[in-house]
Design a protein around this motif. Structure first.
Motif, mmCIF file in Angstrom:
data_model
loop_
_atom_site.group_PDB
_atom_site.id
_atom_site.type_symbol
_atom_site.label_atom_id
_atom_site.label_comp_id
_atom_site.label_asym_id
_atom_site.label_seq_id
_atom_site.Cartn_x
_atom_site.Cartn_y
_atom_site.Cartn_z
ATOM 1 N N ILE A 165 0.825 -1.208 0.000
ATOM 2 C CA ILE A 165 0.000 0.000 0.000
ATOM 3 C C ILE A 165 0.860 1.258 0.000
ATOM 4 O O ILE A 165 1.953 1.296 0.574
ATOM 5 N N ASP A 166 0.354 2.280 -0.697
ATOM 6 C CA ASP A 166 0.914 3.630 -0.619
ATOM 7 C C ASP A 166 0.019 4.412 0.337
ATOM 8 O O ASP A 166 -1.083 4.833 -0.027
ATOM 9 N N ALA A 167 0.489 4.566 1.572
ATOM 10 C CA ALA A 167 -0.352 5.139 2.618
ATOM 11 C C ALA A 167 -0.842 6.541 2.261
ATOM 12 O O ALA A 167 -2.006 6.886 2.509
ATOM 13 N N ASP A 168 0.021 7.360 1.683
ATOM 14 C CA ASP A 168 -0.381 8.736 1.356
ATOM 15 C C ASP A 168 -1.470 8.776 0.296
ATOM 16 O O ASP A 168 -2.241 9.739 0.231
ATOM 17 N N GLU A 169 -1.533 7.760 -0.561
ATOM 18 C CA GLU A 169 -2.515 7.738 -1.638
ATOM 19 C C GLU A 169 -3.864 7.188 -1.178
ATOM 20 O O GLU A 169 -4.907 7.614 -1.646
ATOM 21 N N GLN A 170 -3.849 6.175 -0.262
ATOM 22 C CA GLN A 170 -5.083 5.446 0.041
ATOM 23 C C GLN A 170 -5.612 5.699 1.460
ATOM 24 O O GLN A 170 -6.796 5.517 1.704
ATOM 25 N N PHE A 171 -4.754 6.085 2.398
ATOM 26 C CA PHE A 171 -5.201 6.350 3.767
ATOM 27 C C PHE A 171 -5.573 7.823 3.937
ATOM 28 O O PHE A 171 -4.999 8.709 3.299
ATOM 29 N N HIS A 172 -6.517 8.068 4.817
ATOM 30 C CA HIS A 172 -6.783 9.435 5.262
ATOM 31 C C HIS A 172 -7.365 9.358 6.681
ATOM 32 O O HIS A 172 -7.834 8.298 7.124
ATOM 33 N N LEU A 173 -7.311 10.470 7.380
ATOM 34 C CA LEU A 173 -7.782 10.527 8.756
ATOM 35 C C LEU A 173 -9.082 11.312 8.841
ATOM 36 O O LEU A 173 -9.299 12.291 8.113
ATOM 37 N N VAL A 174 -9.934 10.824 9.731
ATOM 38 C CA VAL A 174 -11.127 11.587 10.117
ATOM 39 C C VAL A 174 -11.043 11.806 11.626
ATOM 40 O O VAL A 174 -10.309 11.089 12.333
ATOM 41 N N TYR A 175 -11.772 12.783 12.111
ATOM 42 C CA TYR A 175 -11.662 13.159 13.519
ATOM 43 C C TYR A 175 -13.051 13.193 14.146
ATOM 44 O O TYR A 175 -14.011 13.706 13.552
ATOM 45 N N MET A 176 -13.150 12.584 15.333
ATOM 46 C CA MET A 176 -14.423 12.537 16.064
ATOM 47 C C MET A 176 -14.286 13.398 17.314
ATOM 48 O O MET A 176 -13.460 13.103 18.195
ATOM 49 N N PRO A 177 -15.068 14.470 17.396
ATOM 50 C CA PRO A 177 -14.937 15.400 18.528
ATOM 51 C C PRO A 177 -15.303 14.743 19.863
ATOM 52 O O PRO A 177 -16.137 13.826 19.929
ATOM 53 N N ILE A 178 -14.660 15.198 20.910
ATOM 54 C CA ILE A 178 -14.964 14.818 22.293
ATOM 55 C C ILE A 178 -15.307 16.110 23.035
ATOM 56 O O ILE A 178 -14.529 17.076 23.003
ATOM 57 N N VAL A 179 -16.477 16.119 23.698
ATOM 58 C CA VAL A 179 -16.945 17.358 24.335
ATOM 59 C C VAL A 179 -17.108 17.126 25.842
ATOM 60 O O VAL A 179 -17.203 15.981 26.307
ATOM 61 N N ASP A 180 -17.114 18.214 26.582
ATOM 62 C CA ASP A 180 -17.386 18.123 28.022
ATOM 63 C C ASP A 180 -18.865 18.320 28.260
ATOM 64 O O ASP A 180 -19.668 18.420 27.318
ATOM 65 N N ALA A 181 -19.255 18.402 29.531
ATOM 66 C CA ALA A 181 -20.684 18.502 29.874
ATOM 67 C C ALA A 181 -21.306 19.790 29.382
ATOM 68 O O ALA A 181 -22.531 19.873 29.206
ATOM 69 N N ARG A 182 -20.507 20.815 29.123
ATOM 70 C CA ARG A 182 -21.029 22.094 28.625
ATOM 71 C C ARG A 182 -21.054 22.166 27.110
ATOM 72 O O ARG A 182 -21.393 23.179 26.530
ATOM 73 N N GLY A 183 -20.614 21.056 26.440
ATOM 74 C CA GLY A 183 -20.641 21.029 24.979
ATOM 75 C C GLY A 183 -19.395 21.586 24.347
ATOM 76 O O GLY A 183 -19.312 21.682 23.112
ATOM 77 N N ARG A 184 -18.392 21.941 25.143
ATOM 78 C CA ARG A 184 -17.163 22.493 24.595
ATOM 79 C C ARG A 184 -16.262 21.347 24.136
ATOM 80 O O ARG A 184 -16.063 20.373 24.848
ATOM 81 N N VAL A 185 -15.718 21.487 22.919
ATOM 82 C CA VAL A 185 -14.828 20.462 22.378
ATOM 83 C C VAL A 185 -13.495 20.540 23.101
ATOM 84 O O VAL A 185 -12.815 21.571 23.081
ATOM 85 N N THR A 186 -13.149 19.438 23.763
ATOM 86 C CA THR A 186 -11.866 19.398 24.487
ATOM 87 C C THR A 186 -10.799 18.575 23.764
ATOM 88 O O THR A 186 -9.620 18.656 24.111
ATOM 89 N N GLY A 187 -11.253 17.796 22.810
ATOM 90 C CA GLY A 187 -10.289 16.982 22.074
ATOM 91 C C GLY A 187 -10.941 16.302 20.884
ATOM 92 O O GLY A 187 -12.168 16.344 20.706
ATOM 93 N N CYS A 188 -10.109 15.685 20.061
ATOM 94 C CA CYS A 188 -10.596 14.943 18.898
ATOM 95 C C CYS A 188 -9.816 13.636 18.783
ATOM 96 O O CYS A 188 -8.598 13.612 18.979
#
Length: 794
Positions: free
Chosen positions: A529-552
């Protein structure tokens, strides 16, 4: 290689070398003789040439004296009237010259040269009416005039001039006699030049025959003894030498060389052939016969070895081998019986099963028959073995083997079928190979009989143990064409039976084959595999109790040009089991850290990046070094990078792995335990976890977000808080789960209710559109706000 061929290859070079040495000796001796003979022949021919040459010299002298004794020359010289002399007397002199010549075609020239070296008269019987005295003759006349000789003969043989024997003599123009030396300057020089035709023909023949020029010199040329050459004296100061080149074939030497070589080869073949016949008759044939007998005994075609008639070493060897065979056959049967039997159960082991089963499968293929392989695995055997001890486990296996054998024998005997092959392949794995007819129900009946042995737990010595059997079935030739493939397919069907709930049988199917092919295709694609050609990243947000995004959380996605979209649940286990996940992990780490600045732009500089890594990576210290290298490369801080480990891996943490994880924490990285609750985690192990964050598995969240489970959920989260670990609830896909987790004191939330995994572009749009919507607001619509208290940021 056979013994006869080996004997031939050993004897033939020796015999051939002997004959070649003899041939070389003959060639050297014969070569010297032929060289001496050829040298004598060449000398004889040169003597003949010399005789011809001397004869030509005598003819030239006689011709000159005959002319001088006649009146024609005297009248021509003494005549004062130039006109009369040039016409009448010159014609008369020409007639005299022609009359003295025996061969009218032979070249003869006569010249009268004045004291001042001007030609007084010249004639030659050639076709050239304007012929003149040649330059070599003039040079010869000049040399004679300046010398002291009154008479001379010379052989003129310049390359471009006609070869001539020239006889010269000075005469007094008055007395017509030989002048005294003091009057030589006033004397006339007369010359007769004859072309030595016979000598030249002989010379030409010699040169053509020997391929070299005849050399003339004033002294004989000395030649080496090993070279064909000869010299002959033509005159007191004239020698002719003929020297043949060293590489020229002389006296058919090359023919002699070929004949001797072929003769040596023929004699070698004849001698070796005769020796080979004798060796084969008295040595190799008896040994070959003994070898055939031994081979037949070893292959099972014969039982004994016959004695060889006659005496000698081979007969004694045959007797000794026969005696040794008789002694070893008994021991061999005992060893085979022991080596083919499982020491614990007394049935066939894997080696014997492979040997017998391979023959049955080959025979089935040859006669277009049918056979079935049952691959049996005992479910929960390890649990019984660990809990009740190895003695109980051994008794269970021995009893099981005896009962399976009895059940299979009763069915095959009732159906008048060939005896089935039962074997223990490994610890708790058994195999049964049946030779049945298609569609007769034998395989189904035997599977049912074996499963029935576990209907109410397996009883051994009055006690029942919670074990069952999973059976995989593969049919030859429908599912496989050889034993290895048959076992592999039956094993795959057995795992399918385990997946379907255990204590059942499963037939190998095309779906299983497709699944195996799919796994193989994924493995092949991952290797190149050519990782740069076929792989990509997606990000899933993580929020606190107030709805603020603290991480992904960075999640890997793979779109293959060949396989299409391959989910992580499918390719990650395959990559880990194949040892291919290292390069994938390293690509994810580098790419995620390289894109971290985008997350900071969207959600703030303290946004935490969560990166999942393969569990096996933590066995090596290199992953820690690589994390640090990427931090330096992308200018990040370790406290904003969280490394996620699976809970099932964390359960198996050993001392070395614990040190590796602690090393990462010491460098500032955060450690997170992912999928908590998916395995077998004890309270003690929770206490021993060295992690900053616990991520509750979505299945645990699903089970604990009911009203009746709220106290248990609060207890789990409280325990994690007591260990100074933040808690993230995964799988938050409904507002009810969000509210229950909030009520239980969960710190952070992640799930489709908040956002599905997004690429950076879509994540930026999500951040803009959801800037005013918080997880806390969603929760407040269902339950009261959670209690106040300090929570840890992810």
């Amino acid at each position: 290689m056979t013994l006869g061929r080996r004997a031939f290859l050993l004897i033939f070079p020796v015999v051939l070398a002997g004959y070649l040495v003899a041939a070389v000796s003959v060639y050297i001796a014969q070569g010297n003789s032929i060289l001496a003979l050829e040298r004598a022949r060449l000398t004889q021919r040169l003597d003949h040439a010399a005789a011809l040459f001397r004869n030509e010299v005598s003819q030239s002298r006689s011709f000159l004296y005959s002319l001088l004794e006649g009146n024609a020359v005297r009248l021509f010289v003494s005549e004062a009237d130039v006109t009369y002399r040039s016409n009448a007397l010159a014609l008369r002199l020409q007639q005299s010259i022609r009359s003295l010549s025996d061969d009218p075609k032979k070249f003869i020239a006569f010249a009268v040269i004045n004291p001042d070296l001007t030609p007084g008269y010249y004639f030659e019987n050639s076709e050239d009416p304007f012929a003149e005295l040649s330059a070599p003759q003039i040079q010869l006349a000049r040399r004679l005039v300046s010398g002291s000789q009154l008479r001379d003969w010379t052989f003129l043989h310049q390359d471009r001039a006609r070869p001539l024997i020239v006889y010269s003599e000075f005469i007094d123009p008055v007395t017509f006699a030989r002048p005294v030396p003091s009057a030589k300057r006033t004397a006339l020089l007369v010359q007769v030049a004859i072309e030595p035709t016979q000598f030249l023909e002989m010379q030409k023949a010699l040169q053509q025959e020997y391929g070299t020029e005849l050399q003339f010199d004033t002294t004989p040329t000395v030649q080496p003894d090993n070279r064909l050459a000869a010299s002959i004296r033509l005159a007191p100061s004239l020698f002719a030498t003929l020297s043949v080149d060293a590489d020229r074939d002389v006296g058919y030497m090359s023919h002699l060389k070929v004949l001797l070589g072929l003769g040596a080869l023929a004699m070698s073949l004849f001698s070796v052939g005769l020796m080979f016949v004798l060796i084969r008759r008295f040595i190799t044939d008896p040994i070959s016969a003994l070898d055939l007998q031994v081979t037949a005994v070893m292959s099972g075609h014969n039982e004994t070895i016959k004695e060889t008639a006659g005496g000698g070493e081979i007969a004694r060897l045959t007797g000794n081998i026969r005696q040794l065979h008789d002694q070893s056959r008994t021991a061999l049967h005992q060893v085979q019986r022991a080596s083919w039997t499982d020491t614990l159960t007394g049935i066939s082991n894997r080696a014997h099963f492979n040997l017998v089963a391979a023959g049955i499968v080959e025979d089935t293929q040859a006669r277009d028959g049918h056979c079935a392989l049952l691959f049996i695995d005992i479910d929960n055997f390890k649990f019984v073995n660990d809990k009740y001890g190895h003695e109980v486990g051994d008794d269970l296996l021995k009893t099981l083997a005896m009962r399976i054998d009895a059940a299979v024998r009763s069915i095959t005997a009732r159906r008048a079928m060939p005896e089935a092959v039962l074997a223990r392949l490994s610890g708790d794995e058994f195999a049964v190979l049946l030779q049945s007819k298609p569609g007769d129900g034998t395989t189904r009946e035997i599977c049912a009989a074996i499963i029935a042995l576990f209907s109410s737990g397996f009883e051994v010595r009055g006690k029942h143990y919670p074990v069952t059997a999973s059976i995989g079935v593969a049919i030859c030739p429908d599912d496989a064409n050889d034993l290895a493939e048959l076992i592999s397919n039956a094993d795959a069907a057995m795992y399918q039976a385990k997946t379907n709930g255990k204590n059942r049988s499963s037939r190998f199917s095309r779906a299983l084959q497709d699944k195996r092919d799919r796994i193989r295709q994924i493995q092949e694609e991952l290797r190149g595999i050519d990782a740069d050609e076929q792989f990509h990243l997606v990000y899933m947000p993580i929020v606190d109790a107030r709805g603020r995004v603290t991480g992904c959380e960075a999640l890997l996605r793979w779109i293959s040009p060949t396989l299409g979209n391959v989910t992580p649940d499918e390719f990650v286990p395959i990559a880990e089991s194949s040892g291919l996940f290292t390069k994938i992990d390293w690509w994810v780490i580098n790419r995620a850290m390289g894109e971290h600045w985008r997350l900071k732009e969207l959600f703030g500089p303290e946004t935490v990046l969560a990166i999942n890594i393969s569990s096996a990576e933590l066995y090596s210290k290199s992953i820690s070094d690589y994390f640090c290298d990427c931090l330096d490369r992308h200018g990040l801080e370790a406290k904003f990078i969280e490394i996620e480990l699976t809970e099932t891996f964390a359960v198996k943490l050993g001392d070395q792995l614990h040190r590796n994880i602690q090393s990462l924490r010491d460098k500032g990285f955060r450690i997170s335990i992912d999928d908590f609750g998916a395995g077998y985690t004890s309270v003690q192990q929770i206490i021993e976890y060295t992690a900053d964050t616990i991520k509750l598995d979505r299945a645990l969240v699903q089970n604990l977000t009911g009203e009746h489970s709220l106290p248990a959920l609060k207890a789990v989260i409280a325990l994690c808080h007591a260990q100074n670990m933040a808690v993230v609830g995964e799988g938050v896909d409904t507002t009810r789960k969000m509210a229950m987790l909030t009520e239980a004191g969960c710190d952070h939330f992640q799930g489709y209710l908040i956002s599905k995994p997004l690429n950076l572009t879509d994540l930026a749009s999500w951040a803009i559109h959801n800037a005013t919507v918080t997880a806390g607001e969603i929760a407040q619509t269902h339950v009261p706000a959670r209690r106040a208290g300090a929570t840890k940021l992810l």
